[in-house]
Design a protein around this motif. Structure first.
Motif, short mmCIF file in Angstrom:
data_model
loop_
_atom_site.label_atom_id
_atom_site.label_comp_id
_atom_site.label_asym_id
_atom_site.label_seq_id
_atom_site.Cartn_x
_atom_site.Cartn_y
_atom_site.Cartn_z
N ALA A 114 0.82 -1.21 0.00
CA ALA A 114 0.00 0.00 0.00
C ALA A 114 0.86 1.27 0.00
N ARG A 115 2.16 1.11 0.30
CA ARG A 115 3.07 2.27 0.31
C ARG A 115 3.79 2.43 -1.03
N HIS A 116 3.39 1.66 -2.01
CA HIS A 116 3.88 1.74 -3.39
C HIS A 116 5.40 1.60 -3.58
N PRO A 117 5.96 0.48 -3.11
CA PRO A 117 7.37 0.24 -3.45
C PRO A 117 7.46 -0.06 -4.95
N LYS A 118 8.66 0.09 -5.52
CA LYS A 118 8.82 -0.24 -6.94
C LYS A 118 8.66 -1.74 -7.12
N SER A 119 9.24 -2.50 -6.20
CA SER A 119 9.07 -3.95 -6.21
C SER A 119 9.10 -4.46 -4.78
N LEU A 120 8.53 -5.64 -4.59
CA LEU A 120 8.52 -6.22 -3.24
C LEU A 120 8.72 -7.72 -3.35
N ARG A 121 9.80 -8.20 -2.74
CA ARG A 121 10.05 -9.64 -2.71
C ARG A 121 10.20 -10.09 -1.27
N ILE A 122 10.11 -11.40 -1.09
CA ILE A 122 10.21 -11.95 0.26
C ILE A 122 11.33 -12.98 0.32
N CYS A 123 12.15 -12.84 1.36
CA CYS A 123 13.22 -13.80 1.61
C CYS A 123 13.02 -14.36 3.01
N THR A 124 12.87 -15.67 3.11
CA THR A 124 12.72 -16.27 4.43
C THR A 124 13.75 -17.37 4.63
N LEU A 125 14.28 -17.45 5.83
CA LEU A 125 15.25 -18.51 6.08
C LEU A 125 14.55 -19.87 6.11
N LEU A 126 13.40 -19.91 6.82
CA LEU A 126 12.71 -21.19 6.97
C LEU A 126 11.28 -21.13 6.43
#
Ligand code: IMP
Length: 174
Positions: A114-126
């Motif tokens: 909702a804050r309008h990033p250019k892109s959004l990805r997710i990195c999770t260890l587990l």
């Protein structure tokens, strides 16, 4: 409760975190991503991950609470502390310790989108895939783990055990 079987050893974590850092560095070669760590669990992972990055980047932190010190998700997510950087137009990577039901991350993801990033990805260890209740897109995953409550490397049980350099299963006392 006590520290049980070691699920992921210290050197296995180190190797995988280095691989993830290399992958992110390749994918964001000409960019300066903002890594958003979710406190407190994500902090140890983030601090190792950024040291394997070969690209410029920024870090910011967000604190949410979805558990009440136990082992079951309450389904209610509260923002305890928000980001200090404006992420509009930024390439954001959320750095999480673990995705369990997915409720926490789904909530954070929508707030950040909702804050309008250019892109959004997710990195999770587990990734505790078997427990997923909401489908969240995971771009970088360290390890898939079985349905067990784990501690160490940032993950706690009642605020304890975050310091363990490995990931272990929490076991009841004999
Ligand atoms: P979710 O909302 O169910 O995906 O839960 C995400 C959050 O719950 C994580 O960021 C952790 O803080 C916590 N959590 C989930 N599973 C575990 C676990 O096995 N050990 C420690 N914390 C956990």
């Amino acid at each position: 409760m006590k520290v049980g079987k070691i699920l992921i050893k210290e050197d296995e974590i180190r190797k995988r975190v280095t691989e993830l850092g290399d992958e992110i560095s390749r994918d964001y070669r000409d960019k300066t991503p903002t890594l958003v760590s979710i406190l407190k669990g994500g902090i140890i992972f983030l601090s190792d991950l950024v040291r394997s990055l070969s690209i410029l980047h920024e870090m910011d932190f967000m604190s949410v609470s979805s558990y009440n010190g136990g082992t079951e998700s309450s389904g209610v997510v509260r923002i305890l502390a928000d980001l200090s950087i404006n992420i509009e137009g930024r390439d954001v990577i959320i750095v999480e310790d673990i995705v369990d039901t997915g409720l926490t991350l789904d909530y954070i993801r929508h707030i950040l989108l909702a804050r309008h990033p250019k892109s959004l990805r997710i990195c999770t260890l587990l990734d505790k895939k078997a427990r997923r209740r909401v489908d969240v897109p995971l771009d970088y995953v360290g390890f898939e783990i079985p349905d067990a409550f784990v501690i160490g490397y940032g993950l706690d049980y009642g605020e304890k055990y975050r310091h363990l350099p490995y990931i272990a299963i929490l076991e009841p006392d004999d």
